[in-house]
Write a protein that holds these residues in place. Structure first.
Motif, PDB file in Angstrom:
ATOM      1  N   ALA A  59      -0.879  -6.877  11.189  1.00 55.31           N
ATOM      2  CA  ALA A  59      -1.772  -5.748  11.446  1.00 55.31           C
ATOM      3  C   ALA A  59      -3.125  -6.018  10.801  1.00 55.31           C
ATOM      4  CB  ALA A  59      -1.162  -4.466  10.875  1.00 55.31           C
ATOM      5  N   GLU A  63       8.243  -0.890  10.439  1.00 62.90           N
ATOM      6  CA  GLU A  63       8.792   0.451  10.671  1.00 62.90           C
ATOM      7  C   GLU A  63      10.304   0.353  10.642  1.00 62.90           C
ATOM      8  OE1 GLU A  63       8.919   4.172  13.808  1.00 62.90           O
ATOM      9  OE2 GLU A  63       7.275   2.743  13.928  1.00 62.90           O
ATOM     10  N   ARG A  90       7.696   3.766   7.117  1.00 63.70           N
ATOM     11  CA  ARG A  90       6.977   2.501   7.222  1.00 63.70           C
ATOM     12  C   ARG A  90       6.688   1.883   5.863  1.00 63.70           C
ATOM     13  NH1 ARG A  90       2.168   3.018  11.616  1.00 63.70           N
ATOM     14  NH2 ARG A  90       3.478   3.029  13.464  1.00 63.70           N
ATOM     15  N   PHE A  93       3.631  -0.729   4.563  1.00 69.13           N
ATOM     16  CA  PHE A  93       2.377  -1.387   4.911  1.00 69.13           C
ATOM     17  C   PHE A  93       1.959  -2.176   3.682  1.00 69.13           C
ATOM     18  CE2 PHE A  93      -2.368  -1.107   5.649  1.00 69.13           C
ATOM     19  CZ  PHE A  93      -2.375  -1.997   6.708  1.00 69.13           C
ATOM     20  N   LEU A 147       2.788  -4.649   8.927  1.00 66.51           N
ATOM     21  CA  LEU A 147       3.262  -3.288   9.131  1.00 66.51           C
ATOM     22  C   LEU A 147       4.725  -3.357   9.562  1.00 66.51           C
ATOM     23  CD1 LEU A 147       2.561  -0.246   9.330  1.00 66.51           C
ATOM     24  CD2 LEU A 147       1.884  -0.678  11.704  1.00 66.51           C
ATOM     25  N   LYS A 185      -6.360  -4.242   8.512  1.00 64.48           N
ATOM     26  CA  LYS A 185      -6.362  -3.405   7.304  1.00 64.48           C
ATOM     27  C   LYS A 185      -6.295  -1.914   7.614  1.00 64.48           C
ATOM     28  CE  LYS A 185     -11.413  -3.510   6.752  1.00 64.48           C
ATOM     29  NZ  LYS A 185     -11.650  -2.224   7.374  1.00 64.48           N
ATOM     30  N   ASP A 186      -6.529  -1.548   8.880  1.00 65.05           N
ATOM     31  CA  ASP A 186      -6.478  -0.149   9.296  1.00 65.05           C
ATOM     32  C   ASP A 186      -5.150   0.212   9.961  1.00 65.05           C
ATOM     33  OD1 ASP A 186      -9.136   0.409   8.393  1.00 65.05           O
ATOM     34  OD2 ASP A 186      -9.887  -0.627  10.181  1.00 65.05           O
ATOM     35  N   GLU A 187      -4.154  -0.649   9.801  1.00 66.54           N
ATOM     36  CA  GLU A 187      -2.784  -0.431  10.288  1.00 66.54           C
ATOM     37  C   GLU A 187      -2.633  -0.550  11.799  1.00 66.54           C
ATOM     38  OE1 GLU A 187      -0.636   2.847   8.404  1.00 66.54           O
ATOM     39  OE2 GLU A 187      -2.214   2.933   6.883  1.00 66.54           O
ATOM     40  N   ASN A 188      -3.571  -1.204  12.465  1.00 66.93           N
ATOM     41  CA  ASN A 188      -3.438  -1.451  13.892  1.00 66.93           C
ATOM     42  C   ASN A 188      -2.598  -2.710  14.094  1.00 66.93           C
ATOM     43  OD1 ASN A 188      -5.247   0.696  14.824  1.00 66.93           O
ATOM     44  ND2 ASN A 188      -6.818  -0.515  13.782  1.00 66.93           N
ATOM     45  N   TRP A 243      -2.284  -8.561   6.430  1.00 64.50           N
ATOM     46  CA  TRP A 243      -1.556  -7.299   6.431  1.00 64.50           C
ATOM     47  C   TRP A 243      -0.347  -7.345   7.348  1.00 64.50           C
ATOM     48  CZ3 TRP A 243      -2.323  -3.549   2.992  1.00 64.50           C
ATOM     49  CH2 TRP A 243      -3.521  -3.568   2.276  1.00 64.50           C
ATOM     50  N   LYS A 263       0.849  -1.191   0.000  1.00 64.78           N
ATOM     51  CA  LYS A 263       0.000   0.000   0.000  1.00 64.78           C
ATOM     52  C   LYS A 263       0.885   1.242   0.000  1.00 64.78           C
ATOM     53  CE  LYS A 263      -4.050   1.922   2.276  1.00 64.78           C
ATOM     54  NZ  LYS A 263      -5.036   1.709   3.349  1.00 64.78           N
TER      55      LYS A 263
END
Length: 165
Positions: free
Chosen positions: A99, A82, A64, A66, A80, A101-104, A78, A55
């Protein structure tokens, strides 16, 4: 593919760390780019029949990546990452977590350390993956070995196709 190229995958449960050493028949700058550029990563960084879709990728300290590994049926997993340290062309470190889909992030995650070196046109990549949880490492290690081995074979094939051009 050159079958004489080094590939080692070691799990050290006591240290909660996976060590991977892999050689590629490609110049260091190309291998570096394959691990750090979205347009190349998306060509190899998922085991078939899955595909990788980034993404976004902001390759800088504090930046980052993602991305999702996507099954043929469209199911997404997903990840993530860093970036915590970058020494151009020779080393980068990142913090990795699954993570939504909302990057949590789903914690705990893992700390990855990638080192690159070249000798006689063969590039060696050393990766250590420290898992914050032994349970996480044990849950990942067998499937991860199979999947990551397949991904590195994808990268070999990509390098071979580039050499033929």
């Amino acid at each position: 593919m050159n079958n004489d190229l080094l590939f080692d995958f070691t799990v050290d449960k006591a240290a909660k760390t996976i060590f991977i050493t892999r050689e590629f028949n490609a110049r260091q700058s190309l291998v570096w780019d394959a691990f750090t550029k979205k347009e190349i990563l998306d060509k190899w960084a998922a085991p078939a029949p899955m595909r990788c879709e980034t993404k976004y990728l902001d390759f800088k300290v504090g930046g980052r990546r993602f991305y999702a590994m996507i099954n043929p049926d469209g199911q997404e997993r997903w990840i993530l990452q860093e970036y915590t340290s970058i020494t151009p062309k020779t080393n980068f470190k990142l913090y990795n977590s699954f993570a939504d889909k909302d990057e949590n992030p789903e914690l705990p995650g893992s700390k990855w350390d990638h080192s690159f070196s070249e000798q006689n046109g063969i590039t060696k990549v050393d990766i250590s993956i420290y898992n914050e949880s032994l349970e996480r490492m044990q849950n990942l290690s067998d499937g991860f070995r199979i999947g990551y081995t397949a991904m590195l074979k994808n990268l070999d094939d990509l390098f071979a196709s580039l050499l033929q051009k």
